[in-house]
Each structure stands twice: as C-alpha cells, then as structure tokens.
Scaffold this motif. Sequence first.
Motif, mmCIF file in Angstrom:
data_model
loop_
_atom_site.group_PDB
_atom_site.id
_atom_site.type_symbol
_atom_site.label_atom_id
_atom_site.label_comp_id
_atom_site.label_asym_id
_atom_site.label_seq_id
_atom_site.Cartn_x
_atom_site.Cartn_y
_atom_site.Cartn_z
ATOM 1 N N LEU A 142 -36.526 10.658 -0.525
ATOM 2 C CA LEU A 142 -36.565 9.273 -0.985
ATOM 3 C C LEU A 142 -35.891 8.332 0.002
ATOM 4 C CD1 LEU A 142 -35.835 9.627 -4.818
ATOM 5 C CD2 LEU A 142 -38.030 9.284 -3.689
ATOM 6 N N PHE B 91 -41.803 10.038 -5.667
ATOM 7 C CA PHE B 91 -40.697 10.002 -6.623
ATOM 8 C C PHE B 91 -41.115 10.681 -7.933
ATOM 9 C CE2 PHE B 91 -38.562 8.078 -10.233
ATOM 10 C CZ PHE B 91 -37.227 8.150 -9.867
ATOM 11 N N PHE C 93 -32.530 3.417 -5.062
ATOM 12 C CA PHE C 93 -32.305 4.862 -5.071
ATOM 13 C C PHE C 93 -30.814 5.188 -5.139
ATOM 14 C CE2 PHE C 93 -36.528 5.231 -2.614
ATOM 15 C CZ PHE C 93 -37.228 5.305 -3.805
ATOM 16 N N GLY D 189 -36.816 4.787 -12.382
ATOM 17 C CA GLY D 189 -37.424 4.695 -11.060
ATOM 18 C C GLY D 189 -38.680 3.841 -11.077
#
Length: 291
Positions: free
Chosen positions: A229, A177, A245, A282
């Motif tokens: 992801l 990520f 996500f 994130g």
Amino acid sequence: MRRRITIKDFLGGFLRLIRWPNLVIIAVTQYMARIFLIGPLNEWKQVFLEPAIFLIVLSTVLIAAAGYIINDYFDVKIDLINKPEKVIIGRYLKRRVAIGTHQLFNALGCIIALWVSKWVFLVSVLSATLLWVYASYFKKRPFIGNLIVSLLTASSLLILVVYYPQNRALVCLYSLFAFGITLIREIIKDIEDVKGDASHGCQTLPIIWGIRRTKLLIYGLVILFILSLFGAAHWLQNVQLGWMFLVLMGFIGTLVYRLVYADTKKEFGFLSNLCKLIMILGMVSMVWIVY
C-alpha cells in the motif's frame, strides 16, 4: 411439529441469504469509485443518471447475490456446526428454489453486463464461474479458496477499470487494498470455523498447518499488505493516500495485537469483523483522495 413458514419468514431469510448489507456496500463502493476515483468530481450529479455505472453495479450485485446463495447451498452441513442459527437453505428456503434463484441471478447479471460491453461481460462470466467453482470445490482446499474470494472482491472495482479509462492506477490501488484485507480476513475466518470444517473433511490452512503456523502466515501477509500500500502510494506520488493508510495503521496494529492472543472462536470472530471495518474505512477514504 414443524413451524409453518410465513411470507415474512421467507423474505427475511432470503435477505439474510443474499447478505443484503454486503450487497449495499458493494454498490456504494462502486458508485464512490466512479465519483471520487474516476471522476470528474464536479460532475458527480450526472453519475447517478449514467446508465453504464447503474448497469455495472446491478450486474455486480446480482452475481454477488448468486455467489452468496451457492456458497450457502454447498455449506449447509458445515454451517449447521459453525453457525446453526444462520442456516437459511432448508429452513426458510427449499434447496431447489435456492439453486434456481442462483441460476436466474447469474443469467440476469451476465446479460446486463453484455449490454454494457463485451469486456464487462467477460469479467462477469469469469466471476460467476469462479464463485461456483469456489463454493463447490476450492473452498475446502488450502489457500486457493482464500485467494479466489480475494480476487473476486477486488474484481468489483477492477470491473470499473475495464470500462472506464480514467485514473486506472488509482482504482487498481484500491482493488489491491480490497484484495489484501480480504485475503487476511478469509484466513482468519478459516481459523474461526476450523471445528466445523474439520468435521466435514475440509483441508483449510488451519487444519493442515495448525493455528500457530497459520497465524505466522497472516503476520507475513499483513507486512506485505502494508508495504504494498505505501509503495503504491509513493509510486502514485499521492500524499493523501499515504496519510490515509497511516491512519489505518492504528486499526491494523490492533488486528495484529489481538491476533497474537486470540484463542477462541469468539476472538477470531472479532478479528474477522475488524478486517471488515478496515475494508469499509479504506473504501470511505476515497472521499478525501485528490486526483
């Protein structure tokens, strides 16, 4: 007549030079990964008394600070065009002091890493070397410079994988990520700085491809980023990751929409900051991940 530099000016300039907010983010992210991803969560208090994670974080922060210094050291002329108000070296800090501090921080960071383990030391030496090579040469080359910065960003989490065997797949996913969103941000920053870069002979993607084609590449990277992801979340069979996500998709959608119409330095600067926000969100999502 040149204004006399006070101790306050020097300290303020030095803190801006090493990007202290970014260093805080690195340290907090590593501690969060240690607590929420590596675990066990019910022993989180002991983490703050654990010598290994403290030394890994300290080593990483020192090497990152050294990287910021050497990056600005080589970029003084370009930064005088792109962001003259943010130039520190030569204004608040002499060049020889900057390069000396860079070498000191790298040496301390690598020595501390060796104290932890030979593998952490190896990653630290590789990171310090790549930071120098990037700042002195590859930053002016298309894509490879962006790739190196993204790998170095991911390495702040991957270095934990080297030392801690628990939940390595989950930590690697967060490294992926960090790598993906950093790569997108670095290319956007190249578009933002295209004027200053072009005047000093840099060969970044926006200069050799043009802004329109570079945008197309970013769209492709965003699609690949999203697929990677969700694919990894599915492979790990972690429902919480999928939902996290999905929440970030709103911000990523805004990024793509604004990128389509972006045309000025200010607009690309906004997109760069939006990427940083997506990165922080994130990393914060680690708090809700159940392992």
